[in-house]
Every structure is written in C-alpha cells, then in structure tokens.
Design a protein around this motif. Sequence first.
Motif, PDB file in Angstrom:
ATOM      1  N   HIS A   1     -29.592 -26.063  -5.871  1.00  0.00           N
ATOM      2  CA  HIS A   1     -30.552 -25.546  -4.889  1.00  0.00           C
ATOM      3  C   HIS A   1     -30.237 -26.038  -3.463  1.00  0.00           C
ATOM      4  O   HIS A   1     -29.105 -26.387  -3.173  1.00  0.00           O
ATOM      5  CB  HIS A   1     -31.980 -25.870  -5.333  1.00  0.00           C
ATOM      6  CG  HIS A   1     -32.207 -25.497  -6.773  1.00  0.00           C
ATOM      7  ND1 HIS A   1     -32.503 -24.222  -7.182  1.00  0.00           N
ATOM      8  CD2 HIS A   1     -32.100 -26.240  -7.920  1.00  0.00           C
ATOM      9  CE1 HIS A   1     -32.584 -24.193  -8.516  1.00  0.00           C
ATOM     10  NE2 HIS A   1     -32.334 -25.399  -8.975  1.00  0.00           N
TER      11      HIS A   1
ATOM     12  N   GLU B   1     -37.191 -30.217  -6.497  1.00  0.00           N
ATOM     13  CA  GLU B   1     -35.921 -30.378  -7.207  1.00  0.00           C
ATOM     14  C   GLU B   1     -34.723 -30.521  -6.269  1.00  0.00           C
ATOM     15  O   GLU B   1     -33.833 -31.345  -6.508  1.00  0.00           O
ATOM     16  CB  GLU B   1     -35.692 -29.185  -8.153  1.00  0.00           C
ATOM     17  CG  GLU B   1     -34.389 -29.313  -8.936  1.00  0.00           C
ATOM     18  CD  GLU B   1     -34.075 -28.077  -9.770  1.00  0.00           C
ATOM     19  OE1 GLU B   1     -34.890 -27.132  -9.787  1.00  0.00           O
ATOM     20  OE2 GLU B   1     -32.988 -28.058 -10.386  1.00  0.00           O
TER      21      GLU B   1
ATOM     22  N   HIS C   1     -29.215 -30.873 -11.768  1.00  0.00           N
ATOM     23  CA  HIS C   1     -30.516 -30.204 -11.611  1.00  0.00           C
ATOM     24  C   HIS C   1     -31.631 -31.028 -12.232  1.00  0.00           C
ATOM     25  O   HIS C   1     -31.381 -31.920 -13.040  1.00  0.00           O
ATOM     26  CB  HIS C   1     -30.493 -28.839 -12.316  1.00  0.00           C
ATOM     27  CG  HIS C   1     -29.682 -27.807 -11.596  1.00  0.00           C
ATOM     28  ND1 HIS C   1     -30.236 -26.724 -10.958  1.00  0.00           N
ATOM     29  CD2 HIS C   1     -28.339 -27.697 -11.422  1.00  0.00           C
ATOM     30  CE1 HIS C   1     -29.277 -25.995 -10.411  1.00  0.00           C
ATOM     31  NE2 HIS C   1     -28.101 -26.561 -10.685  1.00  0.00           N
ATOM     32  N   TYR C   2     -32.865 -30.684 -11.854  1.00  0.00           N
ATOM     33  CA  TYR C   2     -34.045 -31.150 -12.587  1.00  0.00           C
ATOM     34  C   TYR C   2     -34.786 -29.931 -13.104  1.00  0.00           C
ATOM     35  O   TYR C   2     -34.692 -28.849 -12.528  1.00  0.00           O
ATOM     36  CB  TYR C   2     -34.917 -32.043 -11.692  1.00  0.00           C
ATOM     37  CG  TYR C   2     -34.294 -33.418 -11.524  1.00  0.00           C
ATOM     38  CD1 TYR C   2     -34.589 -34.444 -12.410  1.00  0.00           C
ATOM     39  CD2 TYR C   2     -33.380 -33.662 -10.502  1.00  0.00           C
ATOM     40  CE1 TYR C   2     -33.993 -35.696 -12.275  1.00  0.00           C
ATOM     41  CE2 TYR C   2     -32.770 -34.906 -10.367  1.00  0.00           C
ATOM     42  CZ  TYR C   2     -33.090 -35.922 -11.259  1.00  0.00           C
ATOM     43  OH  TYR C   2     -32.493 -37.152 -11.134  1.00  0.00           O
TER      44      TYR C   2
HETATM   45 ZN   LIG Z   1     -32.319 -26.186 -10.846  1.00  0.00          ZN
END
Ligand SMILES: [Zn+2]
Length: 442
Positions: free
Chosen positions: A133, A148, A202-203
């Motif tokens: 992101h 995130e 990522h989260y």
């Molecule tokens: Zn993500």
Amino acid sequence: MRHKLLYWAIIFVCLTSPAMATSRTWELVRVGGLDYVTLDSFCRFYGFAYRKVGGANTYQTQNEDFSVQFYRDSREMKINNVRSWLSFPVVEYRGDWAISRMDLVKHIEPILRPSQIEGKPRQIDGVVIDAGHGGDDQGAVSRLGKNEKAYALDTALRLEKLLKLAGLKVVMTRRTDRFIDLYQRARIATKYAPNYIFVSVHYNSGDSSARGIETYALAPRNAGSTEYGGRVPRNAQYGLPGNRNDALNILLAHEVQQQMRRLNPRDDEADRGVKRARFVVLKQNSLPAVLVECGFLSNRVEARAVNTPQYRQRAAEAMAAGIRNFIARINPEQRASQTTTAVPASKPGAGVPAPVTATPKTEPVGAKTPNPASGAGITPPKPPAANQAVISPVITPPVVTPAPPVVPLSPSTGAPAGVNLRAPEPDIIIYKPESAPPSKTP
Ligand SMILES: [Zn+2]
C-alpha cells in the motif's frame, strides 16, 4: 503383465530388504479426473518409515528430517508443524490415501528436496522488499493507531536493516508514504532477476475474531487460490510469469511461515498457514516471491500488538530468519563458504549468513536425480525401459477421460530429503492473542 510383475518385484524387494528403506516407485492413480499418488508409495519414496493414521481422519508420517500430516478429504496439511493448504484435497483410495500429483510436485517435493529444484540460482545476492500500500491507498484500517500502509512500511524498513546486517543487498519498492501501482512493484523486481527474491509485507483484515499470520505463494497453473476453496478458475489454465519460480516460491513461503508462526507460540490456530493466491505482485514477478500477512488489524488484540514497535521488530526478525533459512536450503554451499570465510557484515552481498535455526545436511555430490513426478521446473525422468510405464513431465489440467486405475511409475534413484529442520523455538516470543480461533477453513 510383464511390467506388473516387475512392479510387484520392486515392492517385494522394498518391503523385505532393510537396506532399501525407500522405494524408487511411485504409484499413480486417477481420482476424479486428476492424477494422484498413493501415500503408501509416497512414504516409501521419501523414506517415511513411521506411518500412522491417527483416528480415522489424520495421516501422520515422518522420517529423520520431516514430519508430515495429512487430513482426509482436506487440503490442509502440515510439514514440520507448519500449516499449509494444498491445491487439491487428500483422498482415500482403495484402502490407502492419495495426494494429488500437482501438490506433490508443486508443493511438497520442493520443500522436502530443495537440492532437486532445477534452475535455482547459484547464489542469492539480495532481497526486494515491498511495503504494501502507500499514499492514498491506506490498506487495512486499524482500530488503534495507524493504518496498514504505515505498519507495513515500518516493518519493511526494520527488515531492510536486518538483511543488510546479514550481508544481503536490499531494494525497497518504497521507503516513504507514496502510492505505487502493483504492476510497477513487480517491474521493479524484474530488474533484479535472477539473484534476488521478493518479499511483500502486509497486515491483514477480516472479521473481528480472525487472527494470526499467513504467507502467500502464487497458485500453480491449473490450480486454484486457497481463499476460493481450491476451485480451479478458467483462467488458471494459463501460465503466469511467476509460475516459472513455482518451486522456489513455495519453499520461500514455507521457510518464512515457519518462522512467522513463532510470533504466536503454542497457539496453533494463529498459524493460518502457507496459502495460494494470484496477487499481482506474485503473478507478475520474475523473482521467487511471497506476500506475508503479519497479523490482523481488525482484531483488537492483534491491532494492539502491531501498534507496538516490539511486535513489528519481531515480525521483521522472523521474516529475516525465514529468508536466511531459505537461502541456506537452496544453496548450502553459499552458507558453508560464509561460515568458513569471514565476511564483514557491512559489505552488502558479500555473503549470506548461516541459517538461524536450521542445520541443513548437504546431499551427497551427484545425488541430483530424476524425479518421477516431474512438472515444469523439476528434473524430468530418465527415459523408461521398454517395459515400464512412463509419466509425462508436464502436469495436465483436470480432464474427465478415465485412465487405468493404477500405473506403476518408472523408478527414480532419488535419495530422500537430507535436510534437518528440527530446531529449538527461537526467542522471539512475546505475544499471544486471546480471542476466539478463526475458522480453519479459508
Ligand atoms: Zn495489504
């Protein structure tokens, strides 16, 4: 008739000779239009001497280096306690169980015998780290603190430091809060082929009870994504750029998940496992690639943990350990030369550190042998003798035409896995979520 006699002769020798603990024969069967290999022959091939069906629904087997668990009619499996999701369920077959040939070739074989991976790079020089992101794309929304994109970047920068300390080169797809197109991220990676790997950080987000860690590798051609119940979509018949690295992708995912799951010690449900998907950064990538979901921002307990620098540091340390173990497993010599030659940690790319927990044994020189269930990327079998059945080195999509039920495969001289992954739990443990377990079915 003649080859049937030969087949039974081989089986007889295997069963009666203690010196030949592993059979060179795999038994291929057709189930529901798909190629399967019986677990009986699978166990003999890899030298899994101890076999047990625990209850009616669990099949557990192990050799010196690996323990493997299958579940009847399920895609779930475990290798050395690391959960992963097969492309097709393990099925019962005439009193035995069977695993799809696709999963054997594209999932299990690369993890059990990385020395057999064809075309693996001689050396891994560096890692492309992709913080998920950024900019207008917030990613998952946290109930606490930041979103995130910020947590992913912070974790990625921590991982960068650790890998550089370990002597690896690092390329970041972003190091600030800015938007980057997914295809652009994969294009950045392409410039560093073939001696780099790609890790996207990522989260996660889901319902409030979902928790834990999962690592994604690209779904093989003709196989579905884990999240869609293993259903094979129409477009799965096409190979993708990332499929060239199928074997390395799954090995990297396994090694990373093995370390990441230790963030939640003694909490088996929080190991959501190695999964399959066709995310852009995986499918368009020319490097071995994984996407790691380091915890759920939608879960109150995990969101609180992720909001602490300690948790993100531990996530970065676990990822770094997984990467180092992956490198040591595909190239024990790279690791060995590093242990005998002093390499300044500050000199990027000069060497690769010893694995954090694994002590892989090297297979004997010349042990590289044909693989009877070969698919793309794995050594094809030797031409068979005239009286032996042969199996095509190309994995075919599911078809409806029924085939003869049992086909003895041509022998392979392959030695079973020679890698010892048993290791003490590392000390990266601070946190255990208290919330209800998520459903094990993705
Ligand atoms: Zn993500």
